[in-house]
Enzyme design. Structure first.
Site, PDB file in Angstrom:
ATOM      1  N   THR A 162     -32.751 -51.583  -3.758  1.00 25.19           N
ATOM      2  CA  THR A 162     -32.263 -50.324  -4.321  1.00 25.19           C
ATOM      3  C   THR A 162     -33.328 -49.231  -4.335  1.00 25.19           C
ATOM      4  O   THR A 162     -33.080 -48.110  -3.897  1.00 25.19           O
ATOM      5  CB  THR A 162     -31.737 -50.567  -5.746  1.00 25.19           C
ATOM      6  OG1 THR A 162     -30.618 -51.442  -5.679  1.00 25.19           O
ATOM      7  CG2 THR A 162     -31.311 -49.263  -6.405  1.00 25.19           C
ATOM      8  N   ASN A 192     -38.126 -52.944  -5.629  1.00 27.22           N
ATOM      9  CA  ASN A 192     -37.749 -52.514  -6.978  1.00 27.22           C
ATOM     10  C   ASN A 192     -38.888 -52.760  -7.966  1.00 27.22           C
ATOM     11  O   ASN A 192     -39.133 -51.971  -8.870  1.00 27.22           O
ATOM     12  CB  ASN A 192     -36.496 -53.244  -7.443  1.00 27.22           C
ATOM     13  CG  ASN A 192     -35.281 -52.891  -6.624  1.00 27.22           C
ATOM     14  OD1 ASN A 192     -35.196 -51.811  -6.044  1.00 27.22           O
ATOM     15  ND2 ASN A 192     -34.330 -53.812  -6.558  1.00 27.22           N
ATOM     16  N   ASP A 202     -32.158 -46.507 -13.642  1.00 21.93           N
ATOM     17  CA  ASP A 202     -33.225 -45.505 -13.725  1.00 21.93           C
ATOM     18  C   ASP A 202     -33.690 -45.073 -12.340  1.00 21.93           C
ATOM     19  O   ASP A 202     -33.751 -43.878 -12.028  1.00 21.93           O
ATOM     20  CB  ASP A 202     -34.390 -46.017 -14.579  1.00 21.93           C
ATOM     21  CG  ASP A 202     -34.874 -47.417 -14.215  1.00 21.93           C
ATOM     22  OD1 ASP A 202     -34.527 -47.932 -13.132  1.00 21.93           O
ATOM     23  OD2 ASP A 202     -35.615 -48.025 -15.032  1.00 21.93           O
ATOM     24  N   ARG A 203     -34.025 -46.020 -11.482  1.00 24.99           N
ATOM     25  CA  ARG A 203     -34.558 -45.681 -10.164  1.00 24.99           C
ATOM     26  C   ARG A 203     -33.574 -44.889  -9.313  1.00 24.99           C
ATOM     27  O   ARG A 203     -33.966 -44.074  -8.478  1.00 24.99           O
ATOM     28  CB  ARG A 203     -35.001 -46.947  -9.426  1.00 24.99           C
ATOM     29  CG  ARG A 203     -33.965 -48.055  -9.330  1.00 24.99           C
ATOM     30  CD  ARG A 203     -34.588 -49.310  -8.717  1.00 24.99           C
ATOM     31  NE  ARG A 203     -33.709 -50.474  -8.725  1.00 24.99           N
ATOM     32  CZ  ARG A 203     -33.695 -51.391  -9.682  1.00 24.99           C
ATOM     33  NH1 ARG A 203     -34.512 -51.271 -10.729  1.00 24.99           N
ATOM     34  NH2 ARG A 203     -32.899 -52.447  -9.615  1.00 24.99           N
ATOM     35  N   ASP A 240     -27.419 -47.873  -0.409  1.00 19.08           N
ATOM     36  CA  ASP A 240     -28.847 -48.188  -0.390  1.00 19.08           C
ATOM     37  C   ASP A 240     -29.136 -49.510   0.307  1.00 19.08           C
ATOM     38  O   ASP A 240     -30.278 -49.806   0.637  1.00 19.08           O
ATOM     39  CB  ASP A 240     -29.421 -48.203  -1.806  1.00 19.08           C
ATOM     40  CG  ASP A 240     -28.657 -49.125  -2.748  1.00 19.08           C
ATOM     41  OD1 ASP A 240     -27.585 -49.627  -2.365  1.00 19.08           O
ATOM     42  OD2 ASP A 240     -29.122 -49.333  -3.887  1.00 19.08           O
TER      43      ASP A 240
END
Length: 543
Positions: A75, A96, A157-158, A346
């Site tokens: 991701t 990640n 968040d990312r 992604d």
């Protein structure tokens, strides 16, 4: 005054065009669906409505042959690569999480210990694009046209942070402690009033207390007979992976955690994205605004259920409705033909390896604990010391003590020889090999994901259909993941729709880094600093 006009003309702008764009869309909306296989578009097409995925497929430009050009397909790297137009070897988001030597521990790709959570007292907001080494297309938009506004939203968040870049006007993600959207002090010292009003509605509590039942009649589903599958994991205290999914009896804290696996989390995110569109007044500024949306729930659920499950089929039927609602809002608020949407993923996902093995297809597991224990023992036997620090994301990290010594080269050669003998492993590459030019496809993909500071001393890739697992337990044979160089992970949808975009199917091979190279010409900006992609020229065909 004359000097001012000369300056404007030198930059190719008339006085009426200063600080504005000539013929660009009012808004660009970038949508990433986390863990979306290319074939979902066609597998689920008959049950899609006319205004969601079908609108993009039938009325937009569909690039049907786009793949990721690096590993690992996770991701964080995926979102960074889409929006920087570059690979992890440049933008630095190699996974990640990874083992980060300066800190002596594993780090989250967007963690930032120097900032604080805004909107909660939890730890979930201590994040920023600190580890992102490259500019994004959204950064470039802000540099070029300061009046443009960039907003990023996601459950993860990312996935909110990396697309909206360093110059984001607001990046917001889900707080597992409160069920609210939060941000960090990297962006703001307090939440905007509209975000507080949204959070005050306590929508998560409403959504999570509604059972997840099938959206359509059972005859509409291909996988209706596979509901009680031995390849699916269990969630929320259920004893079997079957519909309905009712979490109303869980504690409030457990509800907040399990909520993000429900399709209602996609609804929740769409609610928030539409609120952002309205309250941030996107599309009303002198230059193009940019909204990034990443739907995380298909990935959160997909890890548990796998791509050939009734749950994922229903997930996409429902996501289709959310896209339709979003597009209808854009039509109303921005205006038809006044915006551009692109949608991609992604990464995709491997079918559950145990399912593959049971159906006589290549697939299986690499159980790392047993392998690692034996590798450490052999290392001690040969060198008198355990030089292995950790194996993470198929990266082999040595202990700091041996780095830069004469022994390092011997240890690396030893580890390569040993790991190459693991039957589950396809290739093993050393850091020297990954910094050398190569014509081999697999090595080049690994090299494009390699960073000398953040990657290991060796990186290996598994055989097709295999996944790494910690240990061999009954639960380790359920669910699935991604991260490989193979087509089940790398082939993803890419669709563009909106202002001056023709309906067409394009079969030209492209790479994921080409999306940003294309957006450069949609937005009339310079290429971001490390972008390596090429524009997808078919998008600019005229009638």
């Amino acid at each position: 005054m004359r000097g001012f006009l000369v300056v404007l003309l030198c930059f190719g702008l008339s006085s009426n065009q200063a600080f504005s764009q000539k013929n660009t869309p009012k808004v660009v909306v970038g949508i990433v669906v986390d863990q979306m296989c290319y074939d979902y578009l066609y597998r689920f097409y008959p049950q899609f409505g006319k205004d969601g995925f079908k609108r993009l497929m039938d009325k937009g430009t569909h690039f049907r042959n786009v793949t990721y050009n690096y590993v690992p397909t996770y991701t964080g790297p995926g979102h960074a690569s889409i929006y920087t137009g570059s690979t992890p070897s440049n933008h630095g988001i190699v996974a990640n999480e990874w083992h980060y030597r300066p800190f002596g521990r594993e780090v989250n790709c967007v963690e930032d210990t120097t900032v604080s959570t805004v909107g909660s007292t939890s730890k979930y907001g201590k994040c920023s694009p600190y580890f992102l080494r490259s500019n994004t297309i959204t950064d470039q938009l802000k540099l070029t046209y300061p009046t443009s506004k960039v907003i990023g939203v996601s459950i993860k968040d990312r996935s909110a942070i990396l697309p909206a870049g360093h110059l984001s006007d607001g990046s917001y993600w889900y707080d597992y402690a409160t069920g609210n959207f939060i941000t960090s002090t990297f962006y703001k010292n307090e939440l905007p009033a509209w975000v507080n009003r949204f959070n005050d509605r306590k929508l998560v509590s409403n959504y999570v207390n509604q059972p997840w039942n099938l959206l359509k009649d059972s005859a509409s589903y291909t996988y209706i007979k596979q509901d009680n599958s031995p390849y699916e994991g269990l969630v929320g205290g259920k004893t079997s992976p079957v519909f309905p999914y009712d979490f109303s009896k869980l504690s409030p804290a457990d509800q907040l955690n399990v909520f993000t696996i429900l399709p209602a989390a996609n609804t929740f995110l769409t609610d928030f994205a539409i609120q952002a569109l309205t309250d941030e007044k996107l599309g009303t500024h002198a230059t193009t605004d940019f909204l990034t949306i990443s739907y995380s729930t298909p990935d959160i659920a997909g890890h548990t259920f796998g791509p050939y499950s009734l749950e994922m089929e229903d997930m996409y039927f429902r996501l289709d409705q959310e896209l339709a609602r979003l597009f209808q809002t854009l039509d109303k608020q921005i205006g038809k033909g006044q915006y551009v949407v692109f949608l991609t993923a992604d990464h995709a996902v491997v079918p559950v390896p145990q399912f593959l093995a049971d159906h006589k297809l290549p697939g299986g597991y690499l159980f790392l604990k047993d392998k690692t224990d034996k590798l450490r023992a052999k290392c001690i036997s040969k060198f008198g010391k355990d030089y292995l620090n950790t194996i993470e994301n198929d990266n082999v990290y040595l202990i700091d003590e041996v780095l830069g010594t004469e022994t390092e080269t011997q240890v690396i050669a030893f580890f390569k020889q040993e790991i190459s003998q693991w039957t589950e492993v396809k290739r093993v590459y050393t850091k020297e090999e990954l910094q050398s030019k190569t014509a081999e496809n697999w090595q080049q993909m690994v090299a494009s994901g390699y960073d000398k500071e953040r990657s290991g001393e060796l990186i290996f890739i598994l055989q097709p259909g295999f996944l790494p697992k910690t240990a061999d337990t009954p639960n380790s044979h359920k669910g699935t993941s991604h991260g490989s160089a193979f087509n089940y992970d790398t082939h993803v949808p890419v669709l563009f729709y909106g202002k001056e975009i023709l309906p067409q199917d394009v079969f030209t091979p492209y790479e994921i880094v080409d999306i940003t190279a294309t957006l450069v010409h949609v937005l009339d900006v310079q290429r971001p600093n490390t972008a390596v992609g090429k524009p997808m020229l078919e998008l600019f065909r005229k009638k």
